[in-house]
Design a protein around this motif. Structure first.
Motif, short mmCIF file in Angstrom:
data_model
loop_
_atom_site.label_atom_id
_atom_site.label_comp_id
_atom_site.label_asym_id
_atom_site.label_seq_id
_atom_site.Cartn_x
_atom_site.Cartn_y
_atom_site.Cartn_z
N LYS A 538 0.83 -1.16 0.01
CA LYS A 538 0.01 0.08 0.10
C LYS A 538 0.73 1.25 -0.06
N HIS A 539 1.91 1.44 0.89
CA HIS A 539 2.93 2.26 0.70
C HIS A 539 3.67 2.51 -0.62
N VAL A 542 1.46 4.36 -3.36
CA VAL A 542 1.04 5.66 -2.79
C VAL A 542 2.30 6.25 -3.05
N ASN A 543 3.47 5.97 -2.77
CA ASN A 543 4.71 6.49 -3.00
C ASN A 543 4.95 6.51 -4.57
N GLU A 546 2.93 9.18 -6.16
CA GLU A 546 3.33 10.51 -5.98
C GLU A 546 4.65 11.12 -6.62
N TRP A 573 -6.49 1.16 1.74
CA TRP A 573 -5.58 2.13 2.65
C TRP A 573 -5.20 3.15 1.45
N ARG A 576 -7.61 6.24 0.88
CA ARG A 576 -7.69 7.05 1.71
C ARG A 576 -6.27 7.99 1.85
N HIS A 577 -5.28 7.35 1.11
CA HIS A 577 -4.01 8.11 1.20
C HIS A 577 -3.44 8.51 -0.26
N HIS A 708 -9.81 12.51 -5.37
CA HIS A 708 -8.80 12.91 -4.38
C HIS A 708 -9.29 13.77 -3.12
N GLU A 709 -8.62 13.68 -2.12
CA GLU A 709 -9.35 14.25 -0.77
C GLU A 709 -9.86 15.68 -0.75
#
Length: 725
Positions: A538-539, A542-543, A546, A573, A576-577, A708-709
């Motif tokens: 999950k990280h 996202v990384n 980004e 996850w 949400r991120h 996106h948030e």
């Protein structure tokens, strides 16, 4: 259904309105207000009168548009919906009953100055007489009210004229000693003195020429009564020793004795008794029309709307109101309850101002003969000052009003809701505004470009499922000449070195890259293949997103076990991120979809979902079908507004758009090729109750969009969307 006879002219309207006000406001409350504000009580009466003006104007306007029995209830119910209409109807009915009971009990102390009589039996006797008079008919009631007001005003006029020369200017020294706080507190207390100004609207169905007589009656009586209150209180303060009448049960009689002697006291006693009886009489007359009107709208039992063939009055409604009045007089501490009722009355006045705004901005038939000036600033002013006055009423009054509100809500849920499916003008006005905001967001989102999409592969899947995800991503970027980045994310145990694992997988990478090159040629887009090995998928997703600055992440989403939903899987996850939009795909295949369906559940169509649907439709020369849950209990106005919103949305899109409802009873249109829907706002609710896809066996791939948030609507807006749509 039998209608009430229109036989109340302007004199009777003025008499009812003035008589409803001149009672406890002048004969009881000045003594209590003096203890709070001192001589500034004079200014408190003037301020209170001015603060009533917005509600008086608003109610005058609505009364000429809807001259029906029920007044406040009718306006709030039509404007704000059955729930707030029930609260206003039940609460105002009790409030007026409380005030009528207070007027009777408050008048008896004046009577006891002449006769040695027991308080409660006399009050009960007077209440019984007034109930019988109201049962006989409104015409007789109006005549009685006119006679009472004439005699009462003559007595008060003599008191004012005879006492004015005795005013001592020294009594006004230290006018503002109680400060702003004391002045506002006194204003909140005496505000209820003007509550009766709009009572005449509750009998609007019985008023001759309501377009003329109702505004003149309300505004004329308010102006007259405000001047009278200020003059009488100013004289009362000026002719009595400071503090001598503070807290007295008969303050005007005490003042009259100073300047007019015993004859003046007798005149004031007569005026006080008549005034308080007229207040109670107007209270019985107007409050009994609330259950009558609520019954006609099915918010109360039908028997309450029965009109007597003999008298032409709502006998059962009046009888019920009279019974409540007698019980209050006999068993309840009236003064405290009157304070509670007055707090609710202030809240109702604030709602009245909001209701005018709802009518004017809604899409309902609304054609008043009289319109409030300075709209909407007058209504905004009235609402804000009403809230401020509520803060001055004390905790007990606020709690009491809350109890009435909760009781009304309980009645609505248990009795009204199963029987009534109407909605107010405010709901439709909010729905239209929510729709306009959603269309603005759609327009903004459609102007954006998608240059790079990351397809995140996190599970071992067959080539067909992999191809479907890449095909979707290719359709999203093709018109902008963008790029698809296909990342295969592999998670290894923490103990395993990442470099060794990458060496082991190098052989399989060749096959993976070859497939992506083939798909790049097939879909005519640039595709880049990447293999990412990490200890935490999950990280890593996202990384990677980004670092690359991708616009959208596309990933497969399959139904999960409850434990996985609650505590999170990697993709959950990521949603949400993620630093960008995320599309989760229930993958049942993707092969040039032509029937792309948009779901409008729980609100308007999400801007990101609209953009995805149109992009896919354009890439495959398809059409967009607007699916929406159809509730058979929804109102005609609700359906019309939704249809108008969908028509406006269709006009914004470049691809063919079709409306195709999904019925909640299980029926559905023919099978679509692709379904695009919003993601759940509430993760826990989504985990417990939301099995994707939402529609009954759509039989196709479902794309759930998560913007996106920074682009997600606020909590208030999401609530409004769910409530109104």
């Amino acid at each position: 259904m039998k209608e009430l006879e229109r036989d109340l002219g302007l004199p009777s309207v003025l008499a009812i309105s003035i008589g409803a006000m001149i009672g406890s406001g002048i004969f009881i409350l000045p003594a209590l207000a003096l203890e709070i504000a001192g001589p500034a009580v004079i200014l408190a009466y003037l301020i209170a009168g001015l603060l009533v003006v917005p509600a008086a104007l608003s109610k005058s306007e609505m009364a000429t548009a809807m001259p029906e029995a029920g007044g406040t209830y009718i306006y709030i119910e039509r404007g704000m919906g059955p729930l707030l209409g029930t609260i206003a109807g039940v609460g105002t009915w009790f409030s007026l009953s409380f005030k009528g009971a207070l007027a009777l009990v408050g008048g008896v102390p004046y009577l006891l100055l002449l006769f040695d009589l027991p308080l409660k039996p006399v009050a009960l006797g007077l209440a019984t007489v007034l109930i019988l008079v109201n049962l006989i008919g409104a015409k007789q009631t109006g005549r009685l009210q006119l006679g009472i007001v004439v005699v009462m005003l003559a007595a008060l006029g003599w008191f004012a004229a005879g006492s004015a020369p005795g005013v001592q200017s020294a009594n006004y020294i230290n006018f503002f000693d109680a400060g702003i706080g004391g002045l506002l507190a006194a204003t909140g207390l005496v505000f209820v003195s003007y509550a009766g100004v709009t009572k005449v609207a509750s009998i609007a169905e019985e008023v001759e020429n309501p377009g003329r007589n109702i505004p003149l009656g309300i505004l004329g009586s308010l102006a007259f009564t405000t001047v009278l209150y200020v003059a009488i209180v100013a004289i009362l303060v000026g002719i009595t020793d400071p503090g001598s009448v503070a807290g007295s049960l008969t303050p005007v009689a005490v003042a009259a004795e100073v300047t007019l002697g015993q004859a003046g006291v007798v005149a004031v006693i007569i005026a006080a008794i008549l005034a308080l009886i007229s207040t109670a009489n107007a209270g019985v007359l107007s409050s009994s029309r609330y259950p009558f009107a609520m019954s006609r709208d099915r918010l109360a039992p039908p028997s309450l709307s029965t009109v007597s063939d003999r008298f032409g009055t709502p006998v059962i409604s009046i009888t019920l109101t009279g019974a409540v009045l007698l019980i209050l007089i006999a068993f309840v501490p009236i003064l405290e309850i009157a304070k509670l009722a007055s707090a609710f009355q202030i809240m109702v006045f604030a709602l009245i101002n909001l209701t005018v705004v709802a009518f004017r901005t809604g899409n309902v038939e609304y054609d008043p003969e009289f319109t409030s000036p300075l709209y909407p600033w007058m209504q905004i002013f009235g609402t804000i000052t009403g809230v401020l006055l509520l803060t001055q009423m004390g905790a007990v009054a606020l709690v009491g009003a809350l109890v009435i509100v909760l009781g009304s809500i309980g009645w609505y849920l248990l009795y009204v809701r199963p029987r009534v499916s109407r909605e107010g003008a405010a709901t439709d006005a909010l729905r239209r505004q929510v729709g306009r905001d959603a269309l603005t967001d759609v327009e903004s989102t459609m102007a954006e470009h998608t240059h790079e999409v990351l397809v995140a592969l996190t599970k071992d899947g067959d080539d067909d499922r992999e191809r479907a995800l890449v095909a979707l991503a290719a359709d999203l970027v093709r018109q902008d000449d963008g790029r698809v980045v296909v990342g295969r994310f592999e998670e290894i145990p923490d103990q395993a070195p990442l470099t060794e694992q990458a060496t082991v997988q190098s052989a399989s990478d060749i096959s993976f890259e070859t497939r992506m090159e083939s798909l790049s040629t097939e879909f005519d887009v640039s595709i880049e293949a990447d293999e990412i090995v990490s200890h935490d998928t999950k990280h890593a997703i996202v990384n990677f997103a980004e670092e690359r600055g991708v616009d959208t992440i596309v990933a497969e989403h399959e139904p999960l076990r409850l434990r996985s939903r609650l505590f999170g899987d990697p993709i959950d996850w990521v949603v949400r991120h993620a630093p960008c939009d995320v599309l989760l795909v229930d993958n049942l295949g993707y092969d040039r979809p032509e029937r792309i369906v948009l779901s409008g559940e729980n609100g308007p169509y999400p801007p990101l979902a609209v953009n995805v649907a149109e992009t896919v439709a354009a890439a495959n020369e398809g059409g967009i079908f607007l699916w929406y849950p159809t509730n058979h209990g929804s109102t005609d106005q609700h359906r019309r507004t939704i249809d108008e919103y969908r028509s406006e949305l269709a006009a914004m899109l470049s691809m063919p758009v079709y409306g195709e409802p999904l019925w909640t009873d299980g029926g559905q249109p023919s099978r679509p090729d692709l379904l695009v829907r919003r993601g759940a706002d509430d993760r826990l609710r989504d985990a417990l109750f939301n099995d994707r896809p939402v529609f009954p066996s759509p039989g196709c791939t479902t794309v759930t969009v998560y913007p996106h948030e920074s682009r997600r609507p606020s909590l208030v807006r999401r609530l409004l969307e769910r409530i109104t749509f």
